[in-house]
Design a protein around this motif. Structure first.
Motif, PDB file in Angstrom:
ATOM      1  N   MET A   1       5.723 -40.478  43.128  1.00  0.00           N
ATOM      2  CA  MET A   1       5.488 -41.156  41.829  1.00  0.00           C
ATOM      3  C   MET A   1       4.235 -41.451  41.269  1.00  0.00           C
ATOM      4  O   MET A   1       4.059 -41.563  40.135  1.00  0.00           O
ATOM      5  CB  MET A   1       6.564 -42.256  42.152  1.00  0.00           C
ATOM      6  N   LYS A   2       3.329 -41.995  42.107  1.00  0.00           N
ATOM      7  CA  LYS A   2       2.074 -42.384  41.824  1.00  0.00           C
ATOM      8  C   LYS A   2       1.217 -41.145  41.415  1.00  0.00           C
ATOM      9  O   LYS A   2       0.748 -41.318  40.139  1.00  0.00           O
ATOM     10  CB  LYS A   2       1.162 -43.071  43.061  1.00  0.00           C
ATOM     11  N   SER A   3       1.464 -39.870  41.688  1.00  0.00           N
ATOM     12  CA  SER A   3       0.726 -38.921  41.149  1.00  0.00           C
ATOM     13  C   SER A   3       1.106 -38.659  39.651  1.00  0.00           C
ATOM     14  O   SER A   3       0.467 -38.069  38.942  1.00  0.00           O
ATOM     15  CB  SER A   3       0.754 -37.655  42.213  1.00  0.00           C
ATOM     16  N   THR A   4       2.491 -38.597  39.647  1.00  0.00           N
ATOM     17  CA  THR A   4       3.208 -38.381  38.132  1.00  0.00           C
ATOM     18  C   THR A   4       2.731 -39.493  37.121  1.00  0.00           C
ATOM     19  O   THR A   4       2.193 -38.995  35.969  1.00  0.00           O
ATOM     20  CB  THR A   4       4.759 -38.618  38.253  1.00  0.00           C
ATOM     21  N   LEU A  52      -5.680 -47.255  35.672  1.00  0.00           N
ATOM     22  CA  LEU A  52      -5.780 -46.507  36.625  1.00  0.00           C
ATOM     23  C   LEU A  52      -6.227 -47.164  38.067  1.00  0.00           C
ATOM     24  O   LEU A  52      -5.481 -46.906  39.160  1.00  0.00           O
ATOM     25  CB  LEU A  52      -7.071 -45.479  36.595  1.00  0.00           C
ATOM     26  N   ALA A  53      -6.753 -48.362  38.075  1.00  0.00           N
ATOM     27  CA  ALA A  53      -6.946 -49.241  39.208  1.00  0.00           C
ATOM     28  C   ALA A  53      -5.474 -49.817  39.330  1.00  0.00           C
ATOM     29  O   ALA A  53      -5.159 -50.065  40.597  1.00  0.00           O
ATOM     30  CB  ALA A  53      -7.920 -50.370  38.737  1.00  0.00           C
ATOM     31  N   TYR A  54      -4.949 -50.157  38.397  1.00  0.00           N
ATOM     32  CA  TYR A  54      -3.383 -50.895  38.377  1.00  0.00           C
ATOM     33  C   TYR A  54      -2.498 -49.805  39.388  1.00  0.00           C
ATOM     34  O   TYR A  54      -1.873 -50.187  40.148  1.00  0.00           O
ATOM     35  CB  TYR A  54      -2.902 -51.263  37.204  1.00  0.00           C
ATOM     36  N   VAL A  55      -2.640 -48.542  38.798  1.00  0.00           N
ATOM     37  CA  VAL A  55      -1.612 -47.504  39.210  1.00  0.00           C
ATOM     38  C   VAL A  55      -1.957 -47.446  40.904  1.00  0.00           C
ATOM     39  O   VAL A  55      -1.046 -47.349  41.848  1.00  0.00           O
ATOM     40  CB  VAL A  55      -1.546 -46.351  38.585  1.00  0.00           C
ATOM     41  N   ILE A  56      -3.341 -47.412  40.802  1.00  0.00           N
ATOM     42  CA  ILE A  56      -3.758 -46.901  42.487  1.00  0.00           C
ATOM     43  C   ILE A  56      -3.511 -48.061  43.188  1.00  0.00           C
ATOM     44  O   ILE A  56      -2.935 -47.753  44.517  1.00  0.00           O
ATOM     45  CB  ILE A  56      -5.199 -46.219  42.305  1.00  0.00           C
TER      46      ILE A  56
END
Length: 70
Positions: A1-4, A52-56
């Motif tokens: 999901m994170k990669s999507t 990007l920082a939030y998602v990672i």
């Protein structure tokens, strides 16, 4: 999901930093003493880094065996 999510963010920001959108904000005007184009690029860039920082680094439960975040 994170990669999507990362892929979708990448596509969104590629579109935001490409020619048709850039030409919309490319004006000879100043906003807060900064050219509008420079301000737009810096704001979009800061949004990209923040999202990007939030998602990672978003906390995900590690007990879920179906999670494909790794």
């Amino acid at each position: 999901m994170k990669s999507t999510r990362l892929l979708l963010l990448s596509v969104l920001f590629i579109l935001l930093l490409n020619e048709p959108i850039i030409t919309l904000v490319d004006r000879n005007e100043l906003l807060l003493g900064i050219p509008v184009l420079y301000l737009y690029v810096m704001v979009v860039w800061m949004l990209l880094i923040g999202l990007l920082a939030y998602v990672i680094h978003r906390a995900t439960p590690t007990d879920d065996p179906l999670s494909d975040d790794d």
